[in-house]
Scaffold this active site. Structure first.
Site, mmCIF file in Angstrom:
data_model
loop_
_atom_site.group_PDB
_atom_site.id
_atom_site.type_symbol
_atom_site.label_atom_id
_atom_site.label_comp_id
_atom_site.label_asym_id
_atom_site.label_seq_id
_atom_site.Cartn_x
_atom_site.Cartn_y
_atom_site.Cartn_z
ATOM 1 N N LYS A 112 6.033 26.939 -16.038
ATOM 2 C CA LYS A 112 5.960 26.158 -17.223
ATOM 3 C C LYS A 112 6.901 25.142 -16.361
ATOM 4 O O LYS A 112 5.850 23.700 -17.543
ATOM 5 C CB LYS A 112 7.808 26.794 -18.398
HETATM 6 C C1 LIG Z 1 8.647 33.786 -15.829
HETATM 7 C C2 LIG Z 1 8.055 34.349 -16.755
HETATM 8 N N1 LIG Z 1 6.715 34.881 -17.022
HETATM 9 C C3 LIG Z 1 5.759 35.183 -17.273
HETATM 10 C C4 LIG Z 1 5.845 34.590 -18.805
HETATM 11 C C5 LIG Z 1 4.883 34.987 -19.363
HETATM 12 O O1 LIG Z 1 3.608 33.840 -19.411
HETATM 13 P P1 LIG Z 1 2.442 33.471 -20.814
HETATM 14 O O2 LIG Z 1 3.506 33.460 -21.703
HETATM 15 O O3 LIG Z 1 1.535 32.179 -20.132
HETATM 16 O O4 LIG Z 1 1.514 34.577 -20.537
HETATM 17 C C6 LIG Z 1 6.877 33.649 -19.015
HETATM 18 C C7 LIG Z 1 7.013 32.792 -20.169
HETATM 19 O O5 LIG Z 1 5.944 32.552 -20.730
HETATM 20 C C8 LIG Z 1 7.364 33.262 -18.113
HETATM 21 O O6 LIG Z 1 8.585 32.268 -18.398
HETATM 22 N N1 LIG Z 2 7.887 32.856 -21.870
HETATM 23 C C1 LIG Z 2 7.477 31.603 -22.845
HETATM 24 C C2 LIG Z 2 7.261 32.286 -24.133
HETATM 25 C C3 LIG Z 2 7.065 30.820 -24.352
HETATM 26 O O1 LIG Z 2 5.785 30.603 -23.707
HETATM 27 P P1 LIG Z 2 4.897 29.522 -23.519
HETATM 28 O O2 LIG Z 2 3.982 29.414 -22.731
HETATM 29 O O3 LIG Z 2 3.475 29.307 -25.750
HETATM 30 O O4 LIG Z 2 5.764 28.224 -24.560
HETATM 31 C C4 LIG Z 2 9.441 31.282 -22.432
HETATM 32 O O5 LIG Z 2 9.767 31.237 -20.924
HETATM 33 O O6 LIG Z 2 9.851 30.553 -23.183
#
Ligand SMILES: Cc1ncc(COP(=O)(O)O)c(C=O)c1O
Ligand SMILES: N[C@@H](CCOP(=O)(O)O)C(=O)O
Length: 465
Positions: A112
Site C-alpha cells: 500500500k
Molecule cells: C498484504 C495484502 N495482500 C493483498 C491484498 C489484496 O490487494 P487488493 O485489495 O488490491 O486486491 C491486500 C489488501 O488489499 C493486502 O493488504
Molecule cells: N486489504 C486492504 C483492503 C482495502 O484495500 P484498498 O486497496 O481498497 O485500500 C487493506 O489492507 O486495508
C-alpha cells in the site's frame, strides 16, 4: 485525460477532481476514458531506470493536466525517499521461471505504501493550490489503514478516520493504526468485517449532505490515483525480465482487486503481460466467479491472511466495466443486484473477456501454512501469509504454462503477521528497528458500531472545523 464513472451517470472529471472526489456520485468508480499507449521502444527505454523515473513516465500521461513535470517529479521523489531498499521494489528469484517482487520495503511494510506515499504528496499539492480542507475516511482490512495514516499524519488540512474490523486484523496491523499520536488521526474499530467497513464508507459517500458538509475524500483503491501508482511496479518487474521482448505473467494476492487491476491497466498500456493470476485465500469469491461466472456472497471467514478477507471486491467493478464493453448501465444493474440479492451472474461474453486476461486460484489455511514452510526451505524466503497464497497459486499456474516467466507479488512483510509465520516455521520475524517499540506504545482507538448515523455523528464531532 478525462475520467468517467463505471456506472455512467456521474460528472466526467479531470485527474485532480477525480482524485479528490473518491467514489463517483453515482456510486461508481472513476476510470480513465482512454488508456495511454506505450510503444515497444518506450517500454524498452525503461530498462535500467531508477524506480522514480519509471514512476514518472508511467504516471505522467494520466495526470499531466493537473500536475506540472516539477510537481510530479517532486511528489514521486519525496514519496519513495523513506523506503528501506534502494530498488524500492526489488525482485528475487524463487525458481528457474518464478520471481518474487518484494513490495514491503515501504514505511508500513506493505504494498500500500507504493501508492499511498505518492497520493499523500499529490493530495497536499492539490489541497494547497485549492486552499481546501478535507475529511478522509478509509476502510481497511489491515494494511491500507496504517499506510494512509503514515501518508497523512499531522497534516493541517486533512482529518483522517480509519475504520477497521474489530478483532480481525493482526496485532501489529492494529498497533500501527492505534499508536500514532497526531491529533488528525482517528482509528475506529468497527463491529463487523472489512466488507461492513467498506460498505459504511460507501454509504457515507452516497449521503451527499454528509459528504459535502465534511468534504469527504477517499484513499482506498476506489480512488483511481491509488490504482495508478500501483501500475508502476508491473512495468519495473516486467522490464527487468525482458519486456517488451518477452511476455511475463503475474500472480497477485487479491482482495479488493485494486492491485491486479493495476496490472490489467499496465497490459492495456502495452506491457506484454501473458496472464494475470488472481490468488485468493479461503474467501474465494473471485476464484469461484472466474470458474463459474457467478459472483455469490457466502459470508467472510477470518483467515491467517486477514487483509484478503473480502467478499465485496470493489475494483472488480472496474474489471467488469471493461468486460462489458464499458456499458455503465449494465454495471449499475449488476451492482444493484449484488446489493439487493448478494449475487449476480456475469454474462457469457463478459466472462469470456475476463477469462481471456485473468486466471485464478484459491488456497486454504493449511496449504498456506505449508507454503510458508516450503518456501523457506526451498528458497530461503520468509513469506507473509498473503504472499504465500500468491506463491502457491503461482506454482499451480506455472505447471499450466512453464515457459512464461511468472512474477508473484509479495504484498506484505512477514513481521506484520508474526504468529502465523512462527507457527509455520518456528521463526518469529522481527520488526525493523524503527518499529521495535511498537508494542510499548500507547494505543488510542474508539470502538464504533456498524451504524451509519453513529459514524457520521462521530466524524462530525471529531473533525476540525
Ligand atoms: C498484504 C495484502 N495482500 C493483498 C491484498 C489484496 O490487494 P487488493 O485489495 O488490491 O486486491 C491486500 C489488501 O488489499 C493486502 O493488504
Ligand atoms: N486489504 C486492504 C483492503 C482495502 O484495500 P484498498 O486497496 O481498497 O485500500 C487493506 O489492507 O486495508
Amino acid at each position: 485525460m478525462r475520467y468517467v464513472s463505471t456506472r455512467g451517470q456521474a460528472p466526467v472529471l479531470n485527474f485532480g477532481d477525480a482524485m479528490l472526489t473518491g467514489l463517483a456520485r453515482d456510486g461508481g468508480l472513476y476510470v480513465p476514458e482512454s488508456v495511454p499507449q506505450f510503444s515497444g521502444d518506450e517500454i524498452a527505454a525503461l530498462a535500467g531506470q531508477p524506480y522514480e523515473e519509471v514512476a514518472y513516465r508511467v504516471m505522467k500521461p494520466f495526470v499531466s493536466e493537473t500536475f506540472s513535470e516539477d510537481e510530479l517529479r517532486g511528489a514521486i521523489k519525496r514519496a519513495y525517499a523513506g523506503f528501506g531498499h534502494a530498488a524500492r521494489a526489488p525482485m528475487v528469484q524463487l525458481a528457474p521461471n518464478h520471481f518474487l517482487l518484494e513490495l514491503f520495503h515501504g514505511p508500513t511494510l506493505a504494498f500500500k505504501d507504493f501508492a499511498m506515499q505518492v497520493i499523500g504528496q499529490l493530495f497536499q499539492i492539490e489541497l494547497e493550490k485549492r486552499d481546501q480542507k478535507i475529511t478522509i475516511v478509509g476502510a481497511t482490512s489491515g494494511d491500507t489503514g496504517s499506510a494512509a495514516i503514515e501518508a497523512f499524519r499531522g497534516l493541517d488540512n486533512v482529518d483522517l478516520f480509519i475504520l477497521f474490523p474489530h478483532g480481525r486484523v493482526s496485532e501489529v496491523q492494529r498497533r500501527q493504526m492505534t499508536t500514532p499520536i497526531e491529533g488528525n488521526v482517528h482509528a475506529l474499530a468497527m463491529d463487523g468485517d472489512f466488507d461492513d467497513c467498506q460498505g459504511k464508507l460507501k454509504d457515507m459517500f452516497n449521503d451527499f449532505t454528509f459528504r459535502d458538509e465534511v468534504g469527504l475524500a477517499g484513499v482506498n483503491s476506489i480512488n483511481f490515483a491509488r490504482v495508478l501508482a500501483q501500475i508502476v511496479y508491473f512495468f519495473t518487474a516486467a522490464v527487468a525480465l525482458g519486456a517488451p521482448h518477452r511476455k511475463i505473467s503475474f500472480t497477485v494476492p487479491t482482495g479488493n482487486f485494486g492491485d491486479i487491476f493495476a496490472g490489467f491497466l499496465a497490459k492495456e498500456m502495452g506491457l506484454p503481460i501473458e496472464r494475470l493470476v488472481i490468488a485468493t485465500n479461503q474467501n474465494d469469491i473471485l476464484h469461484r466467479c472466474l470458474e463459474a461466472g457467478d459472483y455469490t456472497k457466502r459470508g467472510v471467514t477470518p483467515s491467517i491472511s486477514p487483509s484478503m478477507d473480502i467478499e465485496v471486491s470493489s475494483n472488480f467493478e472496474r474489471a467488469l466495466f471493461w468486460a462489458y464493453g464499458k456499458d455503465g448501465a449494465a454495471i449499475a444493474a449488476l451492482m444493484d443486484e449484488l446489493k439487493t440479492n448478494g449475487s449476480f451472474t456475469v454474462s457469457p461474453n463478459a466472462i469470456g473477456a475476463l477469462r481471456a486476461v485473468y486466471d485464478s486460484g484459491a488456497v486454504g489455511e493449511g496449504r498456506t501454512m505449508e507454503e510458508i514452510g516450503d518456501s523457506l526451505r526451498e528458497t530461503g524466503e520468509l513469506l507473509c501469509p498473503h504472499s504465500a497464497v500468491g506463491v502457491n497459486v503461482a506454482k499451480q499456474a506455472l505447471q499450466r504454462d512453464p515457459a512464461t516467466p511468472m512474477v508473484t507479488l509479495a504484498t506484505a512483510h512477514p513481521a506484520k503477521f508474526p504468529d502465523a509465520v512462527e507457527e509455520a516455521t518456528g521463526i518469529r520475524p522481527p520488526l525493523p528497528p524503527r518499529m521495535a517499540d511498537l508494542f510499548e506504545r500507547d494505543e488510542r482507538v474508539t470502538r464504533v458500531p456498524n451504524d451509519l448515523a453513529a459514524l457520521e455523528a462521530l466524524i462530525r464531532e471529531r473533525r476540525r472545523k
